[in-house]
Every structure is written in C-alpha cells, then in structure tokens.
Design a protein around this motif. Sequence first.
Motif, PDB file in Angstrom:
ATOM      1  N   ASN A  90       8.094  12.549  11.175  1.00 42.54           N
ATOM      2  CA  ASN A  90       8.905  13.414  10.322  1.00 42.54           C
ATOM      3  C   ASN A  90      10.137  13.811  11.114  1.00 42.54           C
ATOM      4  OD1 ASN A  90       9.803  14.890   8.175  1.00 42.54           O
ATOM      5  ND2 ASN A  90       8.253  16.491   8.304  1.00 42.54           N
ATOM      6  N   GLY A  91      11.298  13.815  10.453  1.00 40.44           N
ATOM      7  CA  GLY A  91      12.520  14.103  11.177  1.00 40.44           C
ATOM      8  C   GLY A  91      12.669  13.120  12.318  1.00 40.44           C
ATOM      9  N   PRO A  92      12.963  13.593  13.531  1.00 39.11           N
ATOM     10  CA  PRO A  92      13.124  12.680  14.673  1.00 39.11           C
ATOM     11  C   PRO A  92      11.828  12.410  15.438  1.00 39.11           C
ATOM     12  CG  PRO A  92      13.791  14.875  15.308  1.00 39.11           C
ATOM     13  CD  PRO A  92      13.365  14.977  13.861  1.00 39.11           C
ATOM     14  N   VAL A  93      10.727  13.035  15.006  1.00 38.45           N
ATOM     15  CA  VAL A  93       9.471  12.966  15.769  1.00 38.45           C
ATOM     16  C   VAL A  93       8.558  11.868  15.221  1.00 38.45           C
ATOM     17  CG1 VAL A  93       7.381  14.217  16.425  1.00 38.45           C
ATOM     18  CG2 VAL A  93       9.589  15.398  16.395  1.00 38.45           C
ATOM     19  N   LEU A  94       8.047  11.042  16.119  1.00 41.97           N
ATOM     20  CA  LEU A  94       7.039  10.048  15.779  1.00 41.97           C
ATOM     21  C   LEU A  94       5.820  10.306  16.659  1.00 41.97           C
ATOM     22  CD1 LEU A  94       6.182   7.491  14.226  1.00 41.97           C
ATOM     23  CD2 LEU A  94       7.150   6.136  16.108  1.00 41.97           C
ATOM     24  N   LEU A  95       4.762  10.851  16.042  1.00 44.98           N
ATOM     25  CA  LEU A  95       3.503  11.102  16.724  1.00 44.98           C
ATOM     26  C   LEU A  95       2.606   9.897  16.489  1.00 44.98           C
ATOM     27  CD1 LEU A  95       1.302  12.860  18.104  1.00 44.98           C
ATOM     28  CD2 LEU A  95       0.889  13.908  15.860  1.00 44.98           C
ATOM     29  N   TYR A  96       2.192   9.243  17.570  1.00 45.04           N
ATOM     30  CA  TYR A  96       1.444   7.997  17.382  1.00 45.04           C
ATOM     31  C   TYR A  96       0.456   7.782  18.527  1.00 45.04           C
ATOM     32  CZ  TYR A  96       4.335   5.781  20.988  1.00 45.04           C
ATOM     33  OH  TYR A  96       4.933   5.466  22.189  1.00 45.04           O
ATOM     34  N   HIS A  97      -0.567   7.007  18.226  1.00 46.20           N
ATOM     35  CA  HIS A  97      -1.541   6.581  19.225  1.00 46.20           C
ATOM     36  C   HIS A  97      -1.012   5.324  19.896  1.00 46.20           C
ATOM     37  CE1 HIS A  97      -5.364   5.064  20.873  1.00 46.20           C
ATOM     38  NE2 HIS A  97      -5.820   6.303  20.763  1.00 46.20           N
ATOM     39  N   GLU A  98      -1.354   5.127  21.136  1.00 48.78           N
ATOM     40  CA  GLU A  98      -0.824   3.970  21.859  1.00 48.78           C
ATOM     41  C   GLU A  98      -1.257   2.638  21.240  1.00 48.78           C
ATOM     42  OE1 GLU A  98      -2.669   2.190  25.515  1.00 48.78           O
ATOM     43  OE2 GLU A  98      -3.268   4.269  25.855  1.00 48.78           O
ATOM     44  N   MET A  99      -2.306   2.655  20.393  1.00 47.41           N
ATOM     45  CA  MET A  99      -2.765   1.439  19.727  1.00 47.41           C
ATOM     46  C   MET A  99      -2.170   1.285  18.324  1.00 47.41           C
ATOM     47  SD  MET A  99      -4.729  -0.213  21.784  1.00 47.41           S
ATOM     48  CE  MET A  99      -5.657  -1.298  20.695  1.00 47.41           C
ATOM     49  N   GLU A 150       0.813  -1.217   0.000  1.00 47.79           N
ATOM     50  CA  GLU A 150       0.000   0.000   0.000  1.00 47.79           C
ATOM     51  C   GLU A 150       0.848   1.270   0.000  1.00 47.79           C
ATOM     52  OE1 GLU A 150      -3.763   0.008   0.404  1.00 47.79           O
ATOM     53  OE2 GLU A 150      -3.382  -1.952  -0.470  1.00 47.79           O
ATOM     54  N   GLY A 151       2.150   1.125  -0.245  1.00 46.00           N
ATOM     55  CA  GLY A 151       2.991   2.300  -0.426  1.00 46.00           C
ATOM     56  C   GLY A 151       3.362   3.013   0.860  1.00 46.00           C
ATOM     57  N   ALA A 152       3.605   4.322   0.728  1.00 47.96           N
ATOM     58  CA  ALA A 152       4.141   5.122   1.825  1.00 47.96           C
ATOM     59  C   ALA A 152       3.154   5.340   2.961  1.00 47.96           C
ATOM     60  CB  ALA A 152       4.627   6.472   1.294  1.00 47.96           C
ATOM     61  N   ALA A 153       1.908   4.930   2.794  1.00 43.53           N
ATOM     62  CA  ALA A 153       0.945   5.014   3.898  1.00 43.53           C
ATOM     63  C   ALA A 153       1.354   4.111   5.052  1.00 43.53           C
ATOM     64  CB  ALA A 153      -0.454   4.645   3.415  1.00 43.53           C
ATOM     65  N   ASN A 154       2.230   3.158   4.785  1.00 45.76           N
ATOM     66  CA  ASN A 154       2.727   2.251   5.814  1.00 45.76           C
ATOM     67  C   ASN A 154       4.249   2.347   5.961  1.00 45.76           C
ATOM     68  OD1 ASN A 154       0.206   0.973   6.575  1.00 45.76           O
ATOM     69  ND2 ASN A 154       0.238   0.044   4.544  1.00 45.76           N
ATOM     70  N   HIS A 155       4.805   3.494   5.595  1.00 40.54           N
ATOM     71  CA  HIS A 155       6.259   3.687   5.636  1.00 40.54           C
ATOM     72  C   HIS A 155       6.568   5.081   6.157  1.00 40.54           C
ATOM     73  CE1 HIS A 155       9.910   5.312   3.533  1.00 40.54           C
ATOM     74  NE2 HIS A 155      10.432   4.246   4.078  1.00 40.54           N
ATOM     75  N   THR A 156       7.481   5.152   7.107  1.00 41.81           N
ATOM     76  CA  THR A 156       7.905   6.437   7.662  1.00 41.81           C
ATOM     77  C   THR A 156       9.418   6.459   7.786  1.00 41.81           C
ATOM     78  OG1 THR A 156       5.867   6.658   8.955  1.00 41.81           O
ATOM     79  CG2 THR A 156       7.729   8.021   9.628  1.00 41.81           C
ATOM     80  N   ARG A 157      10.039   7.519   7.276  1.00 42.15           N
ATOM     81  CA  ARG A 157      11.488   7.683   7.422  1.00 42.15           C
ATOM     82  C   ARG A 157      11.745   8.635   8.584  1.00 42.15           C
ATOM     83  NH1 ARG A 157      15.452  11.449   5.418  1.00 42.15           N
ATOM     84  NH2 ARG A 157      17.483  10.433   5.158  1.00 42.15           N
ATOM     85  N   LEU A 158      12.575   8.205   9.525  1.00 43.93           N
ATOM     86  CA  LEU A 158      12.910   8.999  10.693  1.00 43.93           C
ATOM     87  C   LEU A 158      14.400   9.308  10.694  1.00 43.93           C
ATOM     88  CD1 LEU A 158      10.726   6.896  13.111  1.00 43.93           C
ATOM     89  CD2 LEU A 158      10.313   9.296  12.558  1.00 43.93           C
TER      90      LEU A 158
END
Length: 455
Positions: free
Chosen positions: A267-276, A180-188
């Motif tokens: 983005n960059g060093p930040v990962l904003l995420y829900h606990e689930m 499904e592409g970049a919707a499931n990919h994050t570069r940190l």
Amino acid sequence: MSAADISSVREVNFDGLVGPTHNYSGLAVGNVASMSHGGLVSNPKEGALQGLLKMKSLMDAGYAQGVLPPQQRPDIGALRDLGFSGSNGEVLARASKEAPQLLRAVCSASSMWTANAGTITPSIDAPDSRVHFTPANLQSSFHRYLEPQTTGRVLKAIFRDEQHFCHHPVLPATPAFSDEGAANHTRLCGEHGEPGVHLFVYGRQAFGDVRSGEREPKRYPARQTLEASQAVARQHGLTEAQTVFSQQHPDAIDAGVFHNDVIAVGNGPVLLYHEMAFLDEEGTLDELRAKMASPLIPVRVPLEAVSMEDAVASYLFNSQLLSNPDGTMTLVVPGECQEREAVWRTIQDYLLAGNNPISEVVVKDVKQSMRNGGGPACLRLRVVLTEAERAALSGRVLLTNALYTDLTAWVERHYRDRLAPDDLADPQLAGESLAALDELTQLLKIGPVYPFQLG
C-alpha cells in the motif's frame, strides 16, 4: 491533477458480505485452510457479523469503507445447465444424491473474498482519466467460475456513471487467461492521488517460451497466468513504464500460497512481503524502484523469522495495510497471528520495532472466513477514488452507522447460525437466501443484479 484533487483521493475498501449459504466444503485445491476444514459445520450469521464488525471498526477509525453484496446461492441455474431438472427442490435433492460436490460448489459463499472480484486501475493512472474495472474470470475452480457475471452486474450497478467509470469484459475463461483479480495485483505509489506502478504477480506462463529461470509449482496449480495479467493491463491502458510483472515463487504455491496476497501486501510506497514471495526477488524490487516516482519501502520478512507453514496458517501477509494521514501505516491482522508465537514475535520485534512506516497492529476476529482460507485482505476490494468519483457512486454502499445498523439487523433476520454440508439440499435454505438478497438490493439501493431478479 491539482494538489487539492490529490489530497481528496482516498482508497476505499469494499468488503464482501458473507452470504447466507456460507459453508465449509473444502472446495479450493491448494488452499490449505479450506481443504483442512472441509465438512465442518459453519455459522453464516457469525461470519456475516464478523465481517460487518471489521468494516465498522475501520470506518470508525477513519478509513473509507464500502460494501459489496454476496452472490445468489444456491445457483440452481448452474445445476440445470449441468442436466438436473424438475422443481427447485427436485434439482437440489437429485444433486445432493448424485453429485454432492456439485451441490456444495453452487452453494459456495466464496464471493465474500472480493479481492478476487476483479482488477481496478484508478483514474490517475488511466489514459482516459476514468476508473477501470475488469471482473476476474476465476476459471481455475468451478465454484468461483460461477461468480463473474453477477460480479460484473454489481460493479456496473455501483460504478454506473460512464463519465467516471469504465468496465471491461471478463477475460476468456480458459487456462491460458486464468485471472484471479486483485489478489495478484498491487498498486504502489507515494500518495494515493499520485501516479502509481502496478505490480502483477503470476504463477505460470501459458504461451511462448518460459522466461529464463522460471519454473512452475509441482504440488498445487498456479492460478494466475502472465497472459491474463498482461491482458488486464492492456485493457486498462497501462504502459510498460507503469507495470511490473513478477512470477510468484512456485515453492510458495506448493506450500499453500494460492494467491500472492497470502505472501505479500502493499500500500502506498510500502511492500510487506515474505522472502519466498517472488521467484526473482531482487529483479522485482529493482524494477519497482526504477519505475516508481517515490522511493519504494520494502519490508522483507525472512524465512528464518516466519516459516512458510506459519505464514500460511496465520495469514500474516493477508492482512490489510492501511495508510494514515500522518504517513504511518496500520496493519490489520487476523486473530490467528496471535496464536503463532513466531508470527506474533515478528510483528512486535520486526515490523513494529523496525525502520518502516508500520506503527500499529490491529487484531480482528474473522475466524469464519479464515477457516475457508480467507483473511482480512481477501475480504476487501480496494478502489482508489477522487472526491468526485465517490460522489458519483450509485446506491447506498459506503458504510455509515445507519447502514451498519441496517445490515446487522438484516443478517439477524435472515441468516442461520448453523449450516452443515448436508443442509445445502434444503429447499427452504434456497428460499431464505433469495428473500434475503431481494431485501438487500433494496437496502443497498443498487437495483436488480441477481438472475432471479432479472427473469
């Protein structure tokens, strides 16, 4: 890469233009917003203008902004492949009568969500120092499975210079390699020009023994496989030291989180995420910390602050997280975040007031996209480029005031302001769409990319 080269690296957000056949057909299983709005009347013109206005506002704020064209719709060729024959009008009429869901699928404007267009690795991370592209096969749904060939042609038309860009084939369109592409990919990373770590999030494993403790969702399908993520990483030459593979929490998928970018954004060093977001939250964070050269800055939103229902309805985590030169970050959220009290309170009291780089929240109206299940982050494909790579782009695809004016006028000329599912059988709509796209390729100067242009 020298310090000067690092400072010239920028993340460019390539937003997808909302297509002329933008409609609400409720095609995406597991996408709560899409399913709940199926059958309603859409406004393609408003949708395209909303998307363009979002692009322009980010350009005006100093962010690098690009444009990607929509797909050729209706895809009458796909209907012919499925046994419908006759003139274009006859094909549309017969499909409307015998298989209305197929007609709706071949008219989908889902390519607007370019986060699903493919996975990108910047040159700083690639062994050959080129930017690598793999279009997503999107095999989990028929209406999106129709996209990859044209997506590949568009990407090759824009990122044409082989000295700077490398294009890989789409993965086999089978359940085992569902991508499904970049919707499931994050570069940190630290700065965009520094080496990064690639977080690949998958919903299920297709081959071999399931990893310890892993399980699959029970209500909705898991769209991304571990095997697909691993294959893309291999194509791009990424090593074990550069990658982290984490399973998306199956309970989140069952709650309507069909892609990781509905529950986490980085983005960059930040990962904003829900606990689930992740089945193994601590394991994921520990591996990221161990592999990143710069300290990871996790920003965790607990379930007690934002319920899964509110997360899915507001698309808080499908916001754009943008890096600023001073080290702060801007979060671009959809208007729906203001409509959910718990979400808006969390943004104000937890994110903005918290110990993290997020210093500004900008609200954007993208309701036409949101009603089909795509927020601000769905609408953009992030490509990290050096100054030389930006100069090597083909076509007129980096947004300027002049291009914005031209695209707005183009939408006003060609788009309808009302489109019901029954209108999709109108052969005049098909003609209008082809005329619009033919003019668009000339306006963007990308050459022929659509089937009707290739003969």
